[in-house]
Design an enzyme around this catalytic site. Structure first.
Site, PDB file in Angstrom:
ATOM      1  N   ASN A 176       0.855  -1.188   0.000  1.00 19.07           N
ATOM      2  CA  ASN A 176       0.000   0.000   0.000  1.00 19.07           C
ATOM      3  C   ASN A 176       0.889   1.235   0.000  1.00 19.07           C
ATOM      4  O   ASN A 176       1.965   1.238   0.607  1.00 19.07           O
ATOM      5  CB  ASN A 176      -0.895   0.026   1.245  1.00 19.07           C
ATOM      6  CG  ASN A 176      -1.882   1.181   1.178  1.00 19.07           C
ATOM      7  OD1 ASN A 176      -2.804   1.173   0.371  1.00 19.07           O
ATOM      8  ND2 ASN A 176      -1.674   2.199   1.996  1.00 19.07           N
ATOM      9  N   TYR A 180       0.613   9.964   4.509  1.00 17.20           N
ATOM     10  CA  TYR A 180       0.351  10.233   5.920  1.00 17.20           C
ATOM     11  C   TYR A 180       1.486  11.130   6.415  1.00 17.20           C
ATOM     12  O   TYR A 180       2.663  10.749   6.312  1.00 17.20           O
ATOM     13  CB  TYR A 180       0.357   8.934   6.739  1.00 17.20           C
ATOM     14  CG  TYR A 180      -0.352   7.743   6.091  1.00 17.20           C
ATOM     15  CD1 TYR A 180      -1.722   7.775   5.831  1.00 17.20           C
ATOM     16  CD2 TYR A 180       0.359   6.590   5.758  1.00 17.20           C
ATOM     17  CE1 TYR A 180      -2.364   6.683   5.260  1.00 17.20           C
ATOM     18  CE2 TYR A 180      -0.280   5.496   5.192  1.00 17.20           C
ATOM     19  CZ  TYR A 180      -1.632   5.542   4.937  1.00 17.20           C
ATOM     20  OH  TYR A 180      -2.260   4.452   4.370  1.00 17.20           O
ATOM     21  N   TRP A 194      -0.946   7.799  10.345  1.00 18.20           N
ATOM     22  CA  TRP A 194      -2.011   7.157   9.570  1.00 18.20           C
ATOM     23  C   TRP A 194      -3.210   7.076  10.475  1.00 18.20           C
ATOM     24  O   TRP A 194      -3.162   6.555  11.579  1.00 18.20           O
ATOM     25  CB  TRP A 194      -1.600   5.806   8.996  1.00 18.20           C
ATOM     26  CG  TRP A 194      -0.893   4.841   9.893  1.00 18.20           C
ATOM     27  CD1 TRP A 194      -1.211   4.509  11.173  1.00 18.20           C
ATOM     28  CD2 TRP A 194       0.256   4.060   9.548  1.00 18.20           C
ATOM     29  NE1 TRP A 194      -0.341   3.567  11.638  1.00 18.20           N
ATOM     30  CE2 TRP A 194       0.565   3.264  10.673  1.00 18.20           C
ATOM     31  CE3 TRP A 194       1.038   3.935   8.397  1.00 18.20           C
ATOM     32  CZ2 TRP A 194       1.637   2.377  10.678  1.00 18.20           C
ATOM     33  CZ3 TRP A 194       2.092   3.046   8.411  1.00 18.20           C
ATOM     34  CH2 TRP A 194       2.381   2.287   9.538  1.00 18.20           C
ATOM     35  N   ASP A 321      -4.189  21.954  10.224  1.00 14.52           N
ATOM     36  CA  ASP A 321      -4.673  20.972   9.246  1.00 14.52           C
ATOM     37  C   ASP A 321      -5.560  21.583   8.165  1.00 14.52           C
ATOM     38  O   ASP A 321      -5.871  22.759   8.198  1.00 14.52           O
ATOM     39  CB  ASP A 321      -5.411  19.851   9.994  1.00 14.52           C
ATOM     40  CG  ASP A 321      -4.947  18.493   9.509  1.00 14.52           C
ATOM     41  OD1 ASP A 321      -4.899  18.297   8.286  1.00 14.52           O
ATOM     42  OD2 ASP A 321      -4.622  17.640  10.353  1.00 14.52           O
TER      43      ASP A 321
HETATM   44  C1  FMN Z   1      -1.451  16.651   1.654  1.00 17.21           C
HETATM   45  C2  FMN Z   1      -2.178  15.498   2.267  1.00 17.21           C
HETATM   46  C3  FMN Z   1      -1.860  15.075   3.542  1.00 17.21           C
HETATM   47  C4  FMN Z   1      -2.528  14.014   4.130  1.00 17.21           C
HETATM   48  N1  FMN Z   1      -2.197  13.633   5.399  1.00 17.21           N
HETATM   49  C5  FMN Z   1      -2.810  12.565   5.952  1.00 17.21           C
HETATM   50  C6  FMN Z   1      -2.426  12.124   7.243  1.00 17.21           C
HETATM   51  O1  FMN Z   1      -1.571  12.702   7.896  1.00 17.21           O
HETATM   52  N2  FMN Z   1      -3.047  11.023   7.748  1.00 17.21           N
HETATM   53  C7  FMN Z   1      -4.014  10.342   7.053  1.00 17.21           C
HETATM   54  O2  FMN Z   1      -4.511   9.332   7.541  1.00 17.21           O
HETATM   55  N3  FMN Z   1      -4.415  10.766   5.828  1.00 17.21           N
HETATM   56  C8  FMN Z   1      -3.831  11.848   5.262  1.00 17.21           C
HETATM   57  N4  FMN Z   1      -4.208  12.275   4.021  1.00 17.21           N
HETATM   58  C9  FMN Z   1      -5.277  11.560   3.308  1.00 17.21           C
HETATM   59  C10 FMN Z   1      -4.770  10.228   2.791  1.00 17.21           C
HETATM   60  O3  FMN Z   1      -3.621  10.401   2.008  1.00 17.21           O
HETATM   61  C11 FMN Z   1      -5.838   9.517   2.000  1.00 17.21           C
HETATM   62  O4  FMN Z   1      -6.910   9.241   2.868  1.00 17.21           O
HETATM   63  C12 FMN Z   1      -5.353   8.248   1.341  1.00 17.21           C
HETATM   64  O5  FMN Z   1      -6.411   7.640   0.628  1.00 17.21           O
HETATM   65  C13 FMN Z   1      -4.789   7.276   2.349  1.00 17.21           C
HETATM   66  O6  FMN Z   1      -4.271   6.168   1.709  1.00 17.21           O
HETATM   67  P1  FMN Z   1      -4.823   4.715   2.002  1.00 17.21           P
HETATM   68  O7  FMN Z   1      -6.227   4.688   1.444  1.00 17.21           O
HETATM   69  O8  FMN Z   1      -3.899   3.837   1.222  1.00 17.21           O
HETATM   70  O9  FMN Z   1      -4.767   4.506   3.463  1.00 17.21           O
HETATM   71  C14 FMN Z   1      -3.550  13.347   3.415  1.00 17.21           C
HETATM   72  C15 FMN Z   1      -3.874  13.771   2.125  1.00 17.21           C
HETATM   73  C16 FMN Z   1      -3.204  14.835   1.550  1.00 17.21           C
HETATM   74  C17 FMN Z   1      -3.569  15.284   0.173  1.00 17.21           C
END
Ligand code: FMN
Length: 521
Positions: A176, A180, A194, A321
């Site tokens: 994956n 995060y 995450w 945030d």
């Molecule tokens: C700039 C940016 C920062 C992000 N930071 C986080 C974070 O710190 N923690 C988190 O859980 N999701 C964060 N997200 C959202 C996740 O990247 C998004 O939910 C993604 O689908 C997670 O991947 P996964 O589905 O493989 O878990 C962020 C998104 C962006 C665009």
């Protein structure tokens, strides 16, 4: 084909007049944020909305390491990043794969060959080495060798904000990639933010379950304890913890489709490397890590390799945030760096989040467009969807539907709350297909006119976004659906529904003809 790596992408941005190089010295502590925030909010409502991408070439204390920010920060740049004229092109390509019918004869089979050839490009390939290995540091490195930003005054410290975090499901072996943020604690450790419902967190819990299976009975409850904490539950009494590690790697500064794939809320079994291959229309090249059993994009500017202890959580945050507020401090696992590899003269790619609109708004809008055909697989009556930027994506979703039976708007709300990360949507508004969900003035007029609030509002309890500071508990709270469709007699509404005021075509044409003569403009 899309851009091969971050450097090619920077050149493409420059050629398109979409990049500003900044030679004046700037501080990674707060100053880059203030500049970028002003740029992100510039020219709003015009074609230049979102300002240019910025390459800071003279970062205080970091000679020779430029900082790239706002690379995705406009509608045009999002299209350039994914090498399309319109984001709907990607939706159409996805639709073509979803809409496959069984071939009826040889001709149909032949017609499918280009699609199969295209699918071949989705799969990543492992190569022996790549630019990210130009320098390999197993000792004497520091996370603070890179210009990691402190974004906002009340942030708990400096945060890596655009990392592609790569983990492997201990059960299935699938990889994956998720974005995060990571709070830098010191030269070799960082918080791994995450959120509980994300796939990286689930891999961590799988590793805990595996450790639990091999620990003695008296330690079992300890594994349950930390599992509850990583699930956001209450902290049980301190007991011995299961030991073990989970490996992870972090790529910073990859080609744009790969970086973008890390934010896509893909189902757990679909590797983001394949999504990036689909978006790039060429396979992602991977190289093996030096100290962990994972592969990383060969073209990355910087790679962090390391592990997370299964018994270690540490306070992460607060952090300014994308809600426009500081997300509260909470406990998250800790990433320990074992090796850093990077290109010569690496470019540090980052972003800031805060009050919208910012760079992530444009990334979110692209996700909205690309996911529409996928949402339609489970919600076929869905006509269009809008996640307004000021609704910070998880607070408001407006959908239009083709209504065919009573109660359908509520069925659609429940379907959305059951759909991956759409489960976080705090407010869902459902309107009929003739309402333009992209026009917030029309939405205000029609939604508020069409509802009897007590009758048309549906409350639902369930998981909410970790960033929601108003929910009764972290990660758990209520959500609201508004059925703003026309009400039918079969839904118990027996009053007449009035017509919308619209001028007839004949009068409009008459006035069109006379318009100049009237001398009003
Ligand atoms: C700039 C940016 C920062 C992000 N930071 C986080 C974070 O710190 N923690 C988190 O859980 N999701 C964060 N997200 C959202 C996740 O990247 C998004 O939910 C993604 O689908 C997670 O991947 P996964 O589905 O493989 O878990 C962020 C998104 C962006 C665009």
């Amino acid at each position: 084909m899309a851009h091969e790596d971050l450097r090619e992408w920077i050149s493409a941005l420059e050629r398109a007049g979409e990049l500003k190089r900044i030679k004046t010295e700037v501080d990674p502590i707060l100053e880059i944020t203030e500049i970028t925030d002003r740029v992100s909010k510039s020219a709003m409502g015009t074609a230049r909305s979102g300002g240019p991408a910025l390459l800071f070439e003279n970062v205080k204390g970091y000679a020779g390491i430029p900082v790239l920010i706002n690379q995705f920060g406009s509608e045009r740049r999002m299209r350039l990043a994914l090498d399309v004229e319109s984001l709907d092109e990607i939706a159409a390509r996805i639709h073509q794969f979803i809409d496959v019918k069984s071939p009826q004869g040889l001709l149909d089979k032949v017609k499918m060959l280009p699609m199969l050839a295209e699918m071949g490009k989705f799969f990543p390939k492992t190569v022996s080495t790549g630019p990210c290995k130009e320098l390999i540091k197993k000792n004497g490195f520091s996370l603070l060798d890179f210009p990691v930003l402190q974004c906002w005054p009340k942030d708990a410290g400096r945060f890596i904000t655009l990392p592609c975090v790569i983990t492997r499901d201990p059960k299935t072996g699938k990889r994956n990639t998720g974005m995060y943020r990571m709070q830098v604690y010191d030269s070799t450790t960082a918080g791994m933010h995450w959120q509980r419902q994300k796939i990286g967190a689930e891999h961590y819990r799988e590793a805990l379950r595996a450790a639990q299976a091999v620990t003695a009975d008296d330690k079992r409850s300890a594994a349950v304890d930390i599992m509850a904490r990583t699930g956001g539950g209450s902290v049980l009494a301190e007991r011995p913890r299961p030991s073990g590690k989970m490996e992870a790697a972090v790529a910073i500064g990859t080609d744009p489709p790969l970086t973008f794939s890390a934010i896509i809320p893909a189902p757990p079994d679909i590797e983001e490397f394949m999504i990036a291959g689909f978006l790039r229309q060429s396979p992602v090249e991977l190289v093996k890590c030096e100290t962990v059993d994972l592969e990383v994009p060969a073209n990355a500017e910087i790679v962090l390799e390391g592990y997370l202890e299964l018994d270690e959580l540490r306070t992460e945050g607060p952090f300014g945030d994308h809600t426009g507020f500081y997300s509260l401090a909470d406990e998250y696992p800790v990433f320990h760096v074992t090796c850093i590899t990077h290109r010569k003269n690496p470019i540090y790619a980052t972003t800031i989040v805060g009050k919208p609109p910012m760079e992530d708004a444009w990334m979110g809008k692209a996700v909205e467009r690309i996911f529409l055909p996928l949402m339609r697989v489970t919600i076929p009556e869905l006509v269009d969807v809008n996640l307004p930027v000021d609704g910070v994506f998880h607070n408001l979703m407006i959908v239009s539907i083709r209504k065919s039976y009573p109660g359908q708007a509520r069925k659609v709300m429940n379907a959305i709350w059951s759909l991956g990360q759409a489960m976080f949507t705090k407010v869902i508004m459902v309107v009929d297909e003739d309402v333009n969900v992209q026009d917030l003035r029309e939405i205000t007029l029609k939604v508020l006119n069409h509802i009897d609030p007590e009758r048309d509002i549906q409350f639902m309890l369930g998981p909410v976004d970790s960033l929601d500071h108003a929910s009764r508990l972290p990660n758990f709270g209520s959500k609201m659906g508004i059925d703003a469709t026309r009400k039918w007699s079969t839904e118990g509404f027996n009053r007449p529904w009035p017509d919308e005021i619209l001028m007839d075509a004949k009068t409009k044409a008459l006035v069109d003809k006379k318009w100049k003569e009237l001398g009003i403009e």
